[in-house]
Write a protein that holds these residues in place. Sequence first.
Motif, PDB file in Angstrom:
ATOM      1  N   PRO A  52     -44.096 -49.283   5.349  1.00  0.00           N
ATOM      2  CA  PRO A  52     -42.928 -49.990   5.907  1.00  0.00           C
ATOM      3  C   PRO A  52     -42.274 -50.912   4.884  1.00  0.00           C
ATOM      4  O   PRO A  52     -41.048 -51.040   4.855  1.00  0.00           O
ATOM      5  CB  PRO A  52     -43.523 -50.778   7.082  1.00  0.00           C
ATOM      6  CG  PRO A  52     -44.763 -50.049   7.452  1.00  0.00           C
ATOM      7  CD  PRO A  52     -45.308 -49.498   6.166  1.00  0.00           C
ATOM      8  N   TRP A  53     -43.096 -51.547   4.063  1.00  0.00           N
ATOM      9  CA  TRP A  53     -42.546 -52.430   3.033  1.00  0.00           C
ATOM     10  C   TRP A  53     -41.761 -51.641   1.995  1.00  0.00           C
ATOM     11  O   TRP A  53     -40.728 -52.104   1.491  1.00  0.00           O
ATOM     12  CB  TRP A  53     -43.659 -53.227   2.357  1.00  0.00           C
ATOM     13  CG  TRP A  53     -44.136 -54.376   3.173  1.00  0.00           C
ATOM     14  CD1 TRP A  53     -45.304 -54.479   3.867  1.00  0.00           C
ATOM     15  CD2 TRP A  53     -43.443 -55.611   3.387  1.00  0.00           C
ATOM     16  NE1 TRP A  53     -45.392 -55.684   4.513  1.00  0.00           N
ATOM     17  CE2 TRP A  53     -44.264 -56.405   4.239  1.00  0.00           C
ATOM     18  CE3 TRP A  53     -42.218 -56.122   2.965  1.00  0.00           C
ATOM     19  CZ2 TRP A  53     -43.886 -57.675   4.657  1.00  0.00           C
ATOM     20  CZ3 TRP A  53     -41.847 -57.392   3.387  1.00  0.00           C
ATOM     21  CH2 TRP A  53     -42.666 -58.154   4.213  1.00  0.00           C
ATOM     22  N   PHE A  54     -42.231 -50.447   1.661  1.00  0.00           N
ATOM     23  CA  PHE A  54     -41.506 -49.570   0.738  1.00  0.00           C
ATOM     24  C   PHE A  54     -40.110 -49.263   1.283  1.00  0.00           C
ATOM     25  O   PHE A  54     -39.109 -49.319   0.552  1.00  0.00           O
ATOM     26  CB  PHE A  54     -42.301 -48.275   0.540  1.00  0.00           C
ATOM     27  CG  PHE A  54     -41.536 -47.175  -0.112  1.00  0.00           C
ATOM     28  CD1 PHE A  54     -41.259 -47.201  -1.474  1.00  0.00           C
ATOM     29  CD2 PHE A  54     -41.103 -46.084   0.623  1.00  0.00           C
ATOM     30  CE1 PHE A  54     -40.550 -46.171  -2.082  1.00  0.00           C
ATOM     31  CE2 PHE A  54     -40.397 -45.047   0.023  1.00  0.00           C
ATOM     32  CZ  PHE A  54     -40.122 -45.091  -1.329  1.00  0.00           C
ATOM     33  N   LEU A  55     -40.028 -48.972   2.579  1.00  0.00           N
ATOM     34  CA  LEU A  55     -38.750 -48.644   3.184  1.00  0.00           C
ATOM     35  C   LEU A  55     -37.854 -49.868   3.317  1.00  0.00           C
ATOM     36  O   LEU A  55     -36.648 -49.803   3.056  1.00  0.00           O
ATOM     37  CB  LEU A  55     -38.986 -48.016   4.559  1.00  0.00           C
ATOM     38  CG  LEU A  55     -39.741 -46.688   4.544  1.00  0.00           C
ATOM     39  CD1 LEU A  55     -40.027 -46.221   5.961  1.00  0.00           C
ATOM     40  CD2 LEU A  55     -38.959 -45.630   3.793  1.00  0.00           C
ATOM     41  N   LEU A  56     -38.433 -50.994   3.718  1.00  0.00           N
ATOM     42  CA  LEU A  56     -37.644 -52.219   3.871  1.00  0.00           C
ATOM     43  C   LEU A  56     -37.051 -52.657   2.536  1.00  0.00           C
ATOM     44  O   LEU A  56     -35.842 -52.914   2.424  1.00  0.00           O
ATOM     45  CB  LEU A  56     -38.515 -53.327   4.456  1.00  0.00           C
ATOM     46  CG  LEU A  56     -37.886 -54.729   4.531  1.00  0.00           C
ATOM     47  CD1 LEU A  56     -36.628 -54.695   5.377  1.00  0.00           C
ATOM     48  CD2 LEU A  56     -38.880 -55.743   5.080  1.00  0.00           C
ATOM     49  N   LEU A  57     -37.894 -52.736   1.512  1.00  0.00           N
ATOM     50  CA  LEU A  57     -37.423 -53.178   0.197  1.00  0.00           C
ATOM     51  C   LEU A  57     -36.470 -52.162  -0.416  1.00  0.00           C
ATOM     52  O   LEU A  57     -35.483 -52.527  -1.067  1.00  0.00           O
ATOM     53  CB  LEU A  57     -38.620 -53.415  -0.726  1.00  0.00           C
ATOM     54  CG  LEU A  57     -39.574 -54.541  -0.292  1.00  0.00           C
ATOM     55  CD1 LEU A  57     -40.816 -54.551  -1.172  1.00  0.00           C
ATOM     56  CD2 LEU A  57     -38.867 -55.887  -0.336  1.00  0.00           C
ATOM     57  N   GLY A  58     -36.753 -50.864  -0.208  1.00  0.00           N
ATOM     58  CA  GLY A  58     -35.875 -49.834  -0.744  1.00  0.00           C
ATOM     59  C   GLY A  58     -34.509 -49.841  -0.086  1.00  0.00           C
ATOM     60  O   GLY A  58     -33.479 -49.701  -0.757  1.00  0.00           O
ATOM     61  N   ALA A  59     -34.482 -50.003   1.232  1.00  0.00           N
ATOM     62  CA  ALA A  59     -33.204 -50.063   1.944  1.00  0.00           C
ATOM     63  C   ALA A  59     -32.406 -51.302   1.532  1.00  0.00           C
ATOM     64  O   ALA A  59     -31.186 -51.236   1.339  1.00  0.00           O
ATOM     65  CB  ALA A  59     -33.451 -50.065   3.452  1.00  0.00           C
ATOM     66  N   ALA A  60     -33.094 -52.429   1.397  1.00  0.00           N
ATOM     67  CA  ALA A  60     -32.415 -53.654   0.965  1.00  0.00           C
ATOM     68  C   ALA A  60     -31.872 -53.511  -0.452  1.00  0.00           C
ATOM     69  O   ALA A  60     -30.745 -53.943  -0.752  1.00  0.00           O
ATOM     70  CB  ALA A  60     -33.385 -54.835   1.045  1.00  0.00           C
ATOM     71  N   SER A  61     -32.647 -52.875  -1.327  1.00  0.00           N
ATOM     72  CA  SER A  61     -32.203 -52.664  -2.705  1.00  0.00           C
ATOM     73  C   SER A  61     -30.981 -51.758  -2.761  1.00  0.00           C
ATOM     74  O   SER A  61     -30.026 -52.027  -3.500  1.00  0.00           O
ATOM     75  CB  SER A  61     -33.345 -52.060  -3.531  1.00  0.00           C
ATOM     76  OG  SER A  61     -32.917 -51.771  -4.846  1.00  0.00           O
ATOM     77  N   SER A  62     -30.983 -50.687  -1.960  1.00  0.00           N
ATOM     78  CA  SER A  62     -29.841 -49.764  -1.971  1.00  0.00           C
ATOM     79  C   SER A  62     -28.589 -50.429  -1.393  1.00  0.00           C
ATOM     80  O   SER A  62     -27.477 -50.167  -1.863  1.00  0.00           O
ATOM     81  CB  SER A  62     -30.183 -48.494  -1.187  1.00  0.00           C
ATOM     82  OG  SER A  62     -30.422 -48.775   0.175  1.00  0.00           O
ATOM     83  N   ALA A  63     -28.762 -51.307  -0.408  1.00  0.00           N
ATOM     84  CA  ALA A  63     -27.617 -52.028   0.149  1.00  0.00           C
ATOM     85  C   ALA A  63     -27.027 -52.983  -0.882  1.00  0.00           C
ATOM     86  O   ALA A  63     -25.799 -53.095  -1.024  1.00  0.00           O
ATOM     87  CB  ALA A  63     -28.040 -52.795   1.401  1.00  0.00           C
ATOM     88  N   CYS A  64     -27.900 -53.672  -1.613  1.00  0.00           N
ATOM     89  CA  CYS A  64     -27.429 -54.580  -2.682  1.00  0.00           C
ATOM     90  C   CYS A  64     -26.686 -53.799  -3.761  1.00  0.00           C
ATOM     91  O   CYS A  64     -25.652 -54.243  -4.272  1.00  0.00           O
ATOM     92  CB  CYS A  64     -28.615 -55.319  -3.292  1.00  0.00           C
ATOM     93  SG  CYS A  64     -29.362 -56.561  -2.214  1.00  0.00           S
ATOM     94  N   ALA A  65     -27.219 -52.628  -4.115  1.00  0.00           N
ATOM     95  CA  ALA A  65     -26.584 -51.813  -5.151  1.00  0.00           C
ATOM     96  C   ALA A  65     -25.205 -51.340  -4.711  1.00  0.00           C
ATOM     97  O   ALA A  65     -24.246 -51.344  -5.504  1.00  0.00           O
ATOM     98  CB  ALA A  65     -27.474 -50.613  -5.480  1.00  0.00           C
ATOM     99  N   LEU A  66     -25.081 -50.935  -3.442  1.00  0.00           N
ATOM    100  CA  LEU A  66     -23.783 -50.469  -2.949  1.00  0.00           C
ATOM    101  C   LEU A  66     -22.769 -51.605  -2.910  1.00  0.00           C
ATOM    102  O   LEU A  66     -21.621 -51.444  -3.349  1.00  0.00           O
ATOM    103  CB  LEU A  66     -23.950 -49.855  -1.559  1.00  0.00           C
ATOM    104  CG  LEU A  66     -22.668 -49.331  -0.906  1.00  0.00           C
ATOM    105  CD1 LEU A  66     -21.985 -48.306  -1.795  1.00  0.00           C
ATOM    106  CD2 LEU A  66     -22.972 -48.741   0.467  1.00  0.00           C
ATOM    107  N   ALA A  67     -23.174 -52.768  -2.398  1.00  0.00           N
ATOM    108  CA  ALA A  67     -22.260 -53.918  -2.359  1.00  0.00           C
ATOM    109  C   ALA A  67     -21.872 -54.339  -3.770  1.00  0.00           C
ATOM    110  O   ALA A  67     -20.712 -54.697  -4.025  1.00  0.00           O
ATOM    111  CB  ALA A  67     -22.917 -55.079  -1.616  1.00  0.00           C
ATOM    112  N   ASN A  68     -22.824 -54.281  -4.695  1.00  0.00           N
ATOM    113  CA  ASN A  68     -22.550 -54.637  -6.098  1.00  0.00           C
ATOM    114  C   ASN A  68     -21.484 -53.730  -6.702  1.00  0.00           C
ATOM    115  O   ASN A  68     -20.500 -54.190  -7.294  1.00  0.00           O
ATOM    116  CB  ASN A  68     -23.842 -54.553  -6.893  1.00  0.00           C
ATOM    117  CG  ASN A  68     -23.630 -54.648  -8.400  1.00  0.00           C
ATOM    118  OD1 ASN A  68     -23.308 -53.666  -9.051  1.00  0.00           O
ATOM    119  ND2 ASN A  68     -23.823 -55.835  -8.964  1.00  0.00           N
ATOM    120  N   VAL A  69     -21.666 -52.421  -6.571  1.00  0.00           N
ATOM    121  CA  VAL A  69     -20.736 -51.490  -7.219  1.00  0.00           C
ATOM    122  C   VAL A  69     -19.372 -51.515  -6.536  1.00  0.00           C
ATOM    123  O   VAL A  69     -18.341 -51.326  -7.185  1.00  0.00           O
ATOM    124  CB  VAL A  69     -21.333 -50.058  -7.239  1.00  0.00           C
ATOM    125  CG1 VAL A  69     -21.265 -49.406  -5.863  1.00  0.00           C
ATOM    126  CG2 VAL A  69     -20.639 -49.198  -8.285  1.00  0.00           C
TER     127      VAL A  69
END
Length: 288
Positions: A52-69
Motif C-alpha cells: 500500500p505504501w508503494f502505491l500511495l507514494l507512487g501515486a503522490a509522486s506521479s501527481a507531483c510530476a504531472l502538476a510540475n510539468v
Amino acid sequence: MTDIEDQLCEELRHPSWVNFVFSLLIAVGIVLSYLPQHFRIAIRKSSRGLSPWFLLLGAASSACALANVLLLSTDVLSCCSMISGGQCFAASLGVIQVSLQFAMFSVIVYLFIAFFPRDPQLVSDWHRAVYTVVAVLVHYIITFILAILFHKFGSVASVESYAVFLGMQGTVLAILQYLPQIYTTYKFQHPESLSIHSLLMQAPGSLIWAITLAMRPGTEWSTWMPYLSAAVLQGVLLSMCFYYLRLGRIQLPLDNDLVPANDASDQDIEEDAEPEELVISFFDENAR
C-alpha cells in the motif's frame, strides 16, 4: 506575448525529429509497460504482494510530476495558438508522457483495491488499503487545486518555486516509493502480483525518459529527476525478483506454480506456470 515567448514559439516551429521520435516511442512504451501489471492483477484476481505504501507514494509522486510539468510547460502550451497542430503535438509530448504515466499508475491503484483479497483474517489490511486509496485521492485534489491557484493568481516566481517544490517532493516520493515494495518483495521472497514484464520495460524506459525530458524546452531538473531515481530503484527491484525466482526454482518452491529446477525437465513445466518463471527457466537452461 514577450520577446522570450516569441523566441520560444519560434524554436517550437522547428522541433528535433530525433527527440520527437524518441518521445513518441516513450509515450507508447509507457502505456505498454503498465499493461502487464494491470493484466497480472486482473488475471490473478488478487493484488497480494503489492505494498500500500508503494502505491500511495507512487501515486503522490506521479501527481507531483504531472502538476510540475503542467506548470513549467505553460509557455510551451500557450504557443499552440501560434504554431501548427503537428508542432503543438511535438511540443506537448512531455506533458502527454507524464499524463499517461499518471493515468496508468492510477489504474494500478484502482485494481489494487478492486482485487484486494477478501479474507476475514485480513480485515486490518483491507482497512489499510481503503485508507491508502482515500489518501491518494486527497493528495490528488490538494496538489492540483494548489497548482490551479498558483497558475491563476501567482507570480511567475511563485509558480516556478511551487513547480520546483513539486519536483523535489516527487523525487523524494519516487525514492521512498520503492523502499516499501522492496521490503514487501523481500518479505514474500517472490514477486507475487508484481509484474516482472512491466519492470523489464520501465527500468530502462525511465532512464531514457529522463534523458528526453531533460532535452525538452521548458523543463528543469525537477521534472526529470523523479524518473532517474525511479529507474535506479526499479533496477534494484527487478534484480530482486529475478534472484528470488531463480532461488525458488533451485531450492524450495514458494507457491504451487513453482517447480524446482533440479527436479524438472522441459516436459515437467506446467502449462499454468507463471510467465516470469518460464523466463527464469529459459535463462537457467541456456546457462548450462
